[in-house]
Motif scaffolding. Structure first.
Motif, PDB file in Angstrom:
ATOM      1  N   MET A   1     -13.615   5.020   5.081  1.00 13.74           N
ATOM      2  CA  MET A   1     -12.391   4.386   4.570  1.00 13.74           C
ATOM      3  C   MET A   1     -12.184   3.058   5.277  1.00 13.74           C
ATOM      4  N   SER A   2     -11.787   2.066   4.537  1.00 12.85           N
ATOM      5  CA  SER A   2     -11.550   0.753   5.108  1.00 12.85           C
ATOM      6  C   SER A   2     -10.113   0.652   5.616  1.00 12.85           C
ATOM      7  N   THR A   3      -9.903  -0.309   6.510  1.00 14.55           N
ATOM      8  CA  THR A   3      -8.601  -0.489   7.152  1.00 14.55           C
ATOM      9  C   THR A   3      -8.340  -1.975   7.349  1.00 14.55           C
ATOM     10  N   ILE A   4      -7.057  -2.346   7.313  1.00 14.01           N
ATOM     11  CA  ILE A   4      -6.617  -3.692   7.652  1.00 14.01           C
ATOM     12  C   ILE A   4      -5.279  -3.563   8.369  1.00 14.01           C
ATOM     13  N   ASP A   5      -5.029  -4.432   9.307  1.00 15.48           N
ATOM     14  CA  ASP A   5      -3.715  -4.423   9.942  1.00 15.48           C
ATOM     15  C   ASP A   5      -2.710  -5.020   8.964  1.00 15.48           C
ATOM     16  N   GLY A   6      -1.563  -4.371   8.852  1.00 14.72           N
ATOM     17  CA  GLY A   6      -0.537  -4.824   7.917  1.00 14.72           C
ATOM     18  C   GLY A   6      -0.122  -6.265   8.123  1.00 14.72           C
ATOM     19  N   SER A   7      -0.148  -6.734   9.370  1.00 12.82           N
ATOM     20  CA  SER A   7       0.249  -8.118   9.644  1.00 12.82           C
ATOM     21  C   SER A   7      -0.764  -9.130   9.112  1.00 12.82           C
ATOM     22  N   ALA A   8      -1.967  -8.667   8.776  1.00 13.62           N
ATOM     23  CA  ALA A   8      -3.008  -9.562   8.256  1.00 13.62           C
ATOM     24  C   ALA A   8      -3.030  -9.605   6.719  1.00 13.62           C
ATOM     25  N   VAL A   9      -2.224  -8.794   6.076  1.00 10.56           N
ATOM     26  CA  VAL A   9      -2.218  -8.746   4.610  1.00 10.56           C
ATOM     27  C   VAL A   9      -1.542  -9.997   4.058  1.00 10.56           C
TER      28      VAL A   9
END
Length: 106
Positions: A1-9
Protein backbone atom coordinates in the motif's frame (compact mmCIF):
# COMPACT_ATOMS: atom_id res chain seq x y z
CA UNK A 1 0.00 0.00 0.00
CA UNK A 2 1.26 3.45 -0.84
CA UNK A 3 1.40 6.34 1.61
CA UNK A 4 1.78 10.12 1.55
CA UNK A 5 1.93 12.60 4.39
CA UNK A 6 -1.25 14.66 4.47
CA UNK A 7 0.75 17.89 4.60
CA UNK A 8 2.28 17.01 1.21
CA UNK A 9 -1.06 16.57 -0.58
CA UNK A 10 -1.58 19.28 -3.19
CA UNK A 11 -4.08 17.59 -5.53
CA UNK A 12 -6.87 15.27 -4.43
CA UNK A 13 -9.11 13.67 -7.02
CA UNK A 14 -12.53 12.17 -6.38
CA UNK A 15 -12.93 9.57 -9.12
CA UNK A 16 -16.21 8.04 -10.25
CA UNK A 17 -17.66 5.78 -12.87
CA UNK A 18 -21.45 5.85 -12.75
CA UNK A 19 -22.01 9.60 -12.93
CA UNK A 20 -24.78 9.52 -10.33
CA UNK A 21 -23.73 12.80 -8.73
CA UNK A 22 -22.72 11.47 -5.32
CA UNK A 23 -19.02 11.78 -6.09
CA UNK A 24 -19.55 15.36 -7.28
CA UNK A 25 -21.17 16.13 -3.91
CA UNK A 26 -18.20 14.55 -2.10
CA UNK A 27 -15.76 16.64 -4.17
CA UNK A 28 -17.74 19.80 -3.31
CA UNK A 29 -17.71 18.89 0.37
CA UNK A 30 -13.94 18.35 0.29
CA UNK A 31 -13.40 21.66 -1.50
CA UNK A 32 -15.17 23.35 1.43
CA UNK A 33 -13.16 21.33 3.97
CA UNK A 34 -9.86 22.35 2.37
CA UNK A 35 -10.75 25.89 1.27
CA UNK A 36 -8.05 27.44 3.49
CA UNK A 37 -5.38 24.92 2.50
CA UNK A 38 -3.24 24.74 -0.64
CA UNK A 39 -5.09 21.62 -1.81
CA UNK A 40 -6.83 21.43 -5.17
CA UNK A 41 -9.82 19.09 -5.21
CA UNK A 42 -11.05 17.85 -8.58
CA UNK A 43 -13.64 15.38 -9.84
CA UNK A 44 -12.77 13.06 -12.73
CA UNK A 45 -13.91 9.77 -14.25
CA UNK A 46 -11.83 6.85 -13.00
CA UNK A 47 -10.61 6.41 -16.58
CA UNK A 48 -9.20 9.97 -16.73
CA UNK A 49 -7.37 10.62 -13.45
CA UNK A 50 -4.72 13.33 -13.93
CA UNK A 51 -1.12 12.16 -13.65
CA UNK A 52 -0.36 14.81 -11.01
CA UNK A 53 -2.95 13.56 -8.51
CA UNK A 54 -1.45 12.92 -5.07
CA UNK A 55 -4.50 11.16 -3.63
CA UNK A 56 -7.47 9.54 -5.34
CA UNK A 57 -10.69 8.87 -3.44
CA UNK A 58 -13.08 6.45 -5.12
CA UNK A 59 -15.61 3.79 -4.30
CA UNK A 60 -13.86 0.60 -3.18
CA UNK A 61 -15.02 -1.27 -6.27
CA UNK A 62 -13.17 1.20 -8.49
CA UNK A 63 -9.88 1.18 -6.53
CA UNK A 64 -8.09 -1.32 -8.77
CA UNK A 65 -8.96 0.69 -11.88
CA UNK A 66 -7.86 3.90 -10.16
CA UNK A 67 -4.52 2.34 -9.18
CA UNK A 68 -3.97 1.21 -12.77
CA UNK A 69 -4.79 4.66 -14.14
CA UNK A 70 -2.90 6.63 -11.49
CA UNK A 71 0.07 4.51 -10.42
CA UNK A 72 1.80 7.46 -8.74
CA UNK A 73 -1.15 8.36 -6.52
CA UNK A 74 -2.28 7.03 -3.17
CA UNK A 75 -5.68 5.44 -3.84
CA UNK A 76 -8.17 5.33 -1.00
CA UNK A 77 -11.31 3.33 -1.58
CA UNK A 78 -14.44 4.01 0.44
CA UNK A 79 -17.85 2.38 0.82
CA UNK A 80 -20.09 5.34 1.74
CA UNK A 81 -20.09 8.85 0.29
CA UNK A 82 -21.06 10.38 3.64
CA UNK A 83 -19.55 9.41 6.96
CA UNK A 84 -17.03 6.89 5.65
CA UNK A 85 -14.06 6.42 8.03
CA UNK A 86 -11.56 6.25 5.15
CA UNK A 87 -12.65 9.66 3.88
CA UNK A 88 -12.58 11.07 7.43
CA UNK A 89 -9.03 9.78 7.87
CA UNK A 90 -7.90 11.48 4.66
CA UNK A 91 -9.51 14.78 5.72
CA UNK A 92 -7.86 14.63 9.15
CA UNK A 93 -4.44 13.78 7.71
CA UNK A 94 -4.57 16.60 5.16
CA UNK A 95 -5.70 19.15 7.76
CA UNK A 96 -3.45 18.08 10.63
CA UNK A 97 -0.62 16.14 8.99
CA UNK A 98 -0.14 12.44 9.29
CA UNK A 99 -0.19 9.55 6.86
CA UNK A 100 -2.73 9.03 4.11
CA UNK A 101 -2.55 5.29 3.50
CA UNK A 102 -3.88 3.65 0.39
CA UNK A 103 -6.47 0.98 0.99
CA UNK A 104 -5.88 -2.63 0.06
CA UNK A 105 -7.98 -4.51 -2.41
CA UNK A 106 -10.87 -3.08 -4.24
Amino acid sequence: MSTIDGSAVRKLVVACDAGMGSSVMLASQLKREFRKLPVLVEHHPVSAIPADADVVLCQAGLAARARAGAPGAVVVGFRMFLGDPHVAQVVAAVKQGGPVVGTAGG
